[in-house]
Design an enzyme around this catalytic site. Structure first.
Site, PDB file in Angstrom:
ATOM      1  CE1 TYR A 159     -64.773  69.135 -25.595  1.00  0.00           C
ATOM      2  CE2 TYR A 159     -62.850  68.493 -24.778  1.00  0.00           C
ATOM      3  CZ  TYR A 159     -63.919  68.902 -25.434  1.00  0.00           C
ATOM      4  OH  TYR A 159     -63.656  68.836 -26.706  1.00  0.00           O
ATOM      5  CE  LYS A 211     -56.520  83.199 -29.247  1.00  0.00           C
ATOM      6  NZ  LYS A 211     -55.894  83.391 -30.689  1.00  0.00           N
ATOM      7  CG  ASP A 261     -54.061  81.706 -32.666  1.00  0.00           C
ATOM      8  OD1 ASP A 261     -53.233  81.436 -32.078  1.00  0.00           O
ATOM      9  OD2 ASP A 261     -54.520  83.129 -32.714  1.00  0.00           O
ATOM     10  CG  ASP A 314     -60.998  66.700 -27.786  1.00  0.00           C
ATOM     11  OD1 ASP A 314     -60.875  65.582 -28.883  1.00  0.00           O
ATOM     12  OD2 ASP A 314     -62.335  67.175 -28.237  1.00  0.00           O
ATOM     13  CG  ASP A 357     -59.589  64.369 -33.339  1.00  0.00           C
ATOM     14  OD1 ASP A 357     -58.894  63.071 -32.081  1.00  0.00           O
ATOM     15  OD2 ASP A 357     -60.186  63.750 -33.691  1.00  0.00           O
TER      16      ASP A 357
END
Ligand code: ATP
Ligand code: MG
Length: 332
Positions: A120, A173, A205, A229, A233
């Site tokens: 981002y 990751k 994951d 993010d 959620d």
């Protein structure tokens, strides 16, 4: 000196839930000085600007800001406001409460999300008609800053267990993104080690599978920007109810607190919005300003009201915003 708190109601139910949160803050004997400022769709219609310079300056120079929601201008308001407070970490608790229908009632997780870089960071390019690229930015300094915050957060007993040696889980990751997430992982684990904080790690994951299957095994979760993010959620989905989730954007000597929900245009103006997310954002604000015990008292009061009522319509009740707020203040 009195702490100066900038209050930006914004649009829609922001105008209903932010006053509720202020009422809760006023229930304490703290010497807060509230300064009202404008932003959002209505402000843009009136002044031509969604975020007037006065509001930016007010937020930048305050001790903390409480923000409601903005409609179509949300991105023009919230992104600069996060910059105004120089936020480097986004704090997002996802807690399932007794009395609220949740997919996973045992969920009690706090995400600490890196708030400035990763994918981002805005480094996107269109190189040809066929090719676009994104540069992922990870610095040791931002990773360490996040980890320092996480260690302090845990040591202050602000994790779900309220336990100073609760530790945290770092999600990454690094097996694929060896350079960027490798750096992130290494720095976070090294800071944890320096502070004698227990740090587990989990691949992103695998975490995305394990969290919904068994959220009870996680407490404080430290993530890069995009992972934080998405995964926060996901956790929000496990606890049920957008009206419940608070968030904090923390900077070095400033911070911005806001409910996760938006302006809820479908119920705005009716006085029936659930004030819980805004009130819990105020609890995070209290903790940020050093009133840790008061923050916990607000959470306890909210927990009691969610369990015994009154409840707003989104939670199956018929109470108004004011009735729920009064019930919370009563318990304080
Ligand atoms: P925005 O574009 O401002 O995000 P939205 O249409 O996405 O608006 P949200 O505020 O994100 O609306 O809310 C999504 C749904 O959840 C709506 O149906 C809304 O009524 C409900 N909701 C969100 N927050 C609350 C709340 N505090 N109390 C009750 N219902 C809520
Ligand atoms: Mg929305």
């Amino acid at each position: 000196m009195a702490a100066e708190i900038v209050v930006i109601e914004g649009d829609g139910i922001g105008k209903e839930v932010v006053p509720a949160a202020v009422e809760v803050l006023e229930a304490f004997d703290s010497d807060f000085e509230f300064v009202e400022a404008d932003a959002g769709d209505a402000t843009k219609a009136a002044t031509g600007e969604a975020l007037p310079a006065e509001t930016f300056e007010a937020a930048a120079s305050a001790d903390a800001t409480l923000f409601g929601a903005a409609g179509e201008t949300a991105a023009d308001v919230i992104l600069p406001l996060r910059e105004a407070v120089e936020s480097f970490v986004n704090v997002r608790p996802a807690t399932a409460y007794p009395g609220v229908d949740a997919l996973r009632p045992e969920t009690d997780v706090v995400f600490l999300r890196e708030n400035t870089e990763g994918v981002y960071s805005g480094h996107e390019d269109r190189l040809s008609d066929d090719l676009s690229t994104l540069t992922r930015v990870v610095t040791s300094s931002a990773s360490r800053e996040l980890a320092e915050f996480a260690c302090e957060f845990v040591a202050d007993g602000r994790g779900p267990n309220g336990d100073a040696d609760e530790g945290f889980t770092v999600v990454h990751k690094a097996n694929v993104m060896r350079e960027t997430d490798g750096r992130f992982r290494e720095e976070v684990l090294s800071v944890a080690d320096e502070h004698d904080v227990d740090a587990d790690e989990e691949l992103m994951d695998a975490f995305a599978t394990k969290l919904p299957l068994d959220p009870g095994q996680y407490g404080v979760v430290v993530c890069p920007n995009l992972a934080g993010d998405v995964l926060s959620d996901l956790a929000a989905g496990l606890v049920g109810g957008l009206g419940l989730l608070p968030s904090a954007n923390i900077g070095h000597d400033n911070a911005l607190f806001e409910p996760v929900h938006g302006t809820a245009p479908d119920i705005a103006g009716e006085g029936i919005a659930n004030p819980t997310a805004a009130v819990l954002s105020a609890a995070l604000l209290l903790e940020y300003l050093g009133h840790v015990e008061e923050g916990q008292r607000v959470r306890d009061a909210v927990t009691g009201v969610l369990s015994d009522g009154p409840r707003t319509g989104d939670l199956g009740g018929e109470a108004t915003t004011d009735e729920v707020t009064a019930a919370i203040v009563d318990r304080l």
